[in-house]
Write a protein that holds these residues in place. Structure first.
Motif, PDB file in Angstrom:
ATOM      1  N   MET A  99       0.830  -1.195   0.000  1.00 27.52           N
ATOM      2  CA  MET A  99       0.000   0.000   0.000  1.00 27.52           C
ATOM      3  C   MET A  99       0.868   1.250   0.000  1.00 27.52           C
ATOM      4  SD  MET A  99      -3.337   0.514   2.281  1.00 27.52           S
ATOM      5  CE  MET A  99      -4.256   2.023   2.420  1.00 27.52           C
ATOM      6  N   ASN A 120      13.979   1.592   4.807  1.00 22.65           N
ATOM      7  CA  ASN A 120      12.548   1.729   4.586  1.00 22.65           C
ATOM      8  C   ASN A 120      12.070   0.712   3.556  1.00 22.65           C
ATOM      9  OD1 ASN A 120      10.638   3.872   5.721  1.00 22.65           O
ATOM     10  ND2 ASN A 120      12.573   4.981   5.616  1.00 22.65           N
ATOM     11  N   TYR A 165      12.640  -3.057   5.064  1.00 22.98           N
ATOM     12  CA  TYR A 165      12.041  -3.477   6.340  1.00 22.98           C
ATOM     13  C   TYR A 165      11.024  -4.606   6.173  1.00 22.98           C
ATOM     14  CZ  TYR A 165       9.865  -3.143  10.932  1.00 22.98           C
ATOM     15  OH  TYR A 165       9.382  -3.432  12.175  1.00 22.98           O
ATOM     16  N   GLY A 166      10.121  -4.438   5.210  1.00 31.66           N
ATOM     17  CA  GLY A 166       9.080  -5.447   5.011  1.00 31.66           C
ATOM     18  C   GLY A 166       9.668  -6.789   4.562  1.00 31.66           C
ATOM     19  N   ARG A 212       8.813   1.092  -1.672  1.00 35.42           N
ATOM     20  CA  ARG A 212       8.506   0.148  -0.601  1.00 35.42           C
ATOM     21  C   ARG A 212       7.429  -0.842  -1.057  1.00 35.42           C
ATOM     22  NH1 ARG A 212       7.100   2.680   5.117  1.00 35.42           N
ATOM     23  NH2 ARG A 212       5.241   3.306   3.994  1.00 35.42           N
ATOM     24  N   ARG A 244       8.280  -5.433  -2.650  1.00 38.14           N
ATOM     25  CA  ARG A 244       7.550  -6.598  -2.140  1.00 38.14           C
ATOM     26  C   ARG A 244       7.103  -7.524  -3.262  1.00 38.14           C
ATOM     27  NH1 ARG A 244       4.176  -5.446   1.909  1.00 38.14           N
ATOM     28  NH2 ARG A 244       3.174  -7.330   1.204  1.00 38.14           N
TER      29      ARG A 244
END
Lengths: 358, 280
Positions: free
Chosen positions: A80, A96, A99-100, A147, A151
């Motif tokens: 998102m 940043n 991180y995920g 970010r 993913r």
């Protein structure tokens, strides 16, 4: 990559406030869907339900084949982008982005590869060591998108990502988001209140009003055939002129007075007639023929460069209409104009329900 | 405008005078020997024994049992100051985290209950507190000295206000990034709170350092004495005709003031940042 299916999704908040009233949308794989509507129409709530940040009261949301109603946001395979970017202020751009991926236990080499790749795509490679506060708004927006990209999710969700940018940057980023989405081919749901953003980005638009879908369709389809007066006035800028008319013999006339006459057009009480500003033509004198003729007095001429807009009214204090004319047309205030509209450019709506009548 | 500035300065100078004069007097007095002080009271000049009282007070064993010196008391004070401040920060951050980020029944009621404990300072509940600590066998231990004091309504309040100002999207982004409650707290919330933590640390360290009543009650073993209560101990020793060591008491008082001053001076920019700035 995946399809997203919303099946009669409802959201009722405490106090029995129904924010979303049974919305169903089928989103194809790789499609760019834009949810557009005024504030409070439920578009953000809908997006947040897809993300898993908001619980679904009733109905189902499927991402791919999987019903995700009770699945944690992290496990929905979505990414998102937020309006205020929501970057972690204490982490460098690199962290940043990473991180995920770290939280998912990905190995360092793979993380590094993906971060570098995303940074390359978004041209933020040279900022990787900086903190978000050392970046400009546009750069932060790129990081926020980075970010999402790293993913490699099944779907991107955008929650008004451009509203915090200035006008020039907004246009630039808009183009970039579209280009990026095309290149990656990732299914995307984009929320905005800006109809221009919606028109330019969407494969299909979903116009929402008061928790209901007003219309779904390709932007130009929605523009050409608005399903209701709400859509007609929301999509397009300046908005479509909407005039209440009544039957007059074989034709029609304005409810509020004279100045409009129709020949060879349907006449019935309880109509609202919709005419886009660009579909009115200034003609000499009382040119007869098919379509609608309007007699108006110019109030203001607004040149915007490539074109000019005339604000005119039928009588003093009466309803005002907007007419698009060429940029060098000269029409001083007070000038009386005769305008002609071809029959195919006249939209009819039921004055009671606001729905389109074909 | 000009005159206003002058009067401003006069007011500030008067404030400085009232604040600093006693400290200067204590310092000047500590450079005289005990007999002089006993005969003529506080001294307004630098005496002939210089800083020797400071060395004595730090190293010479004193007190009733002759087991405790200034260094030991300094150590105890530091343990109390750090333990008190860190304990308060940990407890109040966790409490504020629970109150702000978790939907549990009566969360705001819980917060107000915590807040109301401001109305019950240690002095009000000192007897029951002592009873509990004594029953738990924590008299004359560092934990007995620190643990009963670390619940902090003030700290909880400050952290609650700070957490409330953190945008929700940060939590949502972290949730989508796969951070659970604990990871979000450690990875995101603690780092962005660090100026706030520094500010509260300073306040709490000074507060803990200056504790007097509780240490007096809970430590009877002199090896647990803190500096602040040790000053009194020096003056209390009247053996025969011996004159109390006023010079040493003054030296100890100055020493007891130093660490909080150092902490405040060193961290003052952080302190102001923490209370004023919000960098989110």
């Amino acid at each position: 990559m995946a399809t997203i299916t919303l099946d009669t999704v409802r959201k009722v908040y405490a106090g029995n406030v129904e924010a979303v009233k049974g919305v169903s949308i089928d989103i194809a794989d790789g499609e760019f869907i834009v949810l557009v509507g005024p504030s409070g129409c439920g578009k953000s709530t809908l997006l947040r339900m897809v993300a898993g940040l908001e619980e679904i009261t009733t109905g189902d949301i499927r991402i791919g084949e999987r019903v995700v109603n009770n699945i944690d946001p992290a496990d929905r395979d979505i990414a998102m982008v937020f309006q205020n970017y929501a970057l972690y202020p204490h982490m460098s751009v690199y962290n940043n982005l990473a991180y995920g991926l770290k939280n998912r236990g990905m190995n360092k080499a793979e993380i590094d590869r993906r971060v570098k790749e995303a940074a390359g795509i978004l041209e933020i490679g040279e900022y990787l060591d900086r903190k978000p506060r050392a970046l400009s708004g546009g750069q932060r927006q790129r990081v926020a998108m980075g970010r999402a990209i790293v993913r490699e999710p099944a779907a991107f969700l955008f929650d008004e990502p451009l509203s915090n940018l200035d006008a020039k940057l907004r246009v630039q980023m808009r183009v970039e988001i579209k280009r990026l989405q095309r290149a990656l081919g990732t299914t995307s749901v984009y929320v905005t209140h800006d109809q221009l953003e919606a028109m330019t980005l969407a494969d299909r638009l979903v116009v929402l009003n008061g928790g209901n879908i007003e219309q779904i369709g390709a932007p130009i389809e929605v523009y050409d055939n608005p399903a209701s007066t709400f859509v007609a006035s929301f999509i397009g800028s300046p908005a479509m002129n909407l005039l209440e008319v009544k039957a007059n013999g074989g034709g029609l006339e304005l409810v509020s007075g004279t100045g409009l006459s129709g020949a060879n057009v349907k006449g019935r009480d309880g109509y609202t007639v919709g005419i886009r500003p660009e579909h009115m033509e200034v003609v000499d004198g009382a040119a007869a023929g098919e379509g609608i003729t309007l007699e108006v007095t110019v109030n203001v001429l607004e040149p915007v460069g490539a074109e000019s807009f005339i604000y005119a009214s039928f009588e003093e204090g009466g309803p005002e209409i907007v007419v698009r004319v060429s940029s060098h047309a000269v029409h001083p205030a007070g000038e009386k104009l005769t305008l002609k509209v071809a029959p195919e450019h006249v939209h009819y709506f039921d004055a009671e329900t606001g729905r389109r009548i074909d | 405008m000009k005159r206003l500035q002058i009067s401003d300065h006069i007011i500030l100078l008067a404030g400085v005078f009232f604040m600093v004069t006693p400290v200067v007097l204590a310092f000047l007095t500590s450079t005289h020997d005990a007999v002089t002080i006993y005969r003529t009271g506080l001294q307004y000049s630098i005496g002939d024994q210089g800083l020797s009282a400071y060395g004595t007070v730090l190293t010479r064993a004193g007190g009733f049992t002759k087991e405790v010196n200034g260094m030991v008391m300094l150590k105890n004070s530091l343990i109390l100051g750090f333990g008190f401040a860190i304990g308060k920060i940990v407890i109040s951050m966790l409490a504020a985290y629970a109150i702000v980020y978790f939907r549990f029944p009566m969360a705001s009621f819980c917060f107000w209950v915590i807040f109301c404990t401001l109305l019950l300072p240690l002095e009000v509940r000192i007897l029951p507190s002592y009873e509990i600590v004594q029953k738990l066998g924590m008299v004359n231990t560092y934990s007995g000295l620190i643990v009963p004091l670390i619940a902090s309504a003030t700290g909880t309040f400050f952290f609650r206000q700070f957490f409330l100002s953190v945008p929700d999207e940060l939590l949502e982004a972290a949730r989508i990034d796969g951070a659970g409650p604990w990871k979000f707290f450690i990875d995101i919330l603690v780092p962005i709170s660090k100026t706030m933590i520094a500010a509260i640390f300073i306040i709490m360290f000074v507060y803990g350092w200056n504790q007097y009543l509780w240490p007096t009650l809970i430590t009877t073993d002199e090896s647990f004495f803190t500096l602040v209560r040790g000053i009194k101990q020096i003056l209390q020793v009247w053996v025969g005709a011996q004159i109390p060591d006023y010079d040493q008491a003054m030296a100890l008082a100055i020493l007891a003031m130093l660490p909080p001053v150092v902490i405040v001076v060193v961290f003052q920019s952080w302190f102001i940042k923490g209370l004023v700035e919000s960098d989110k």
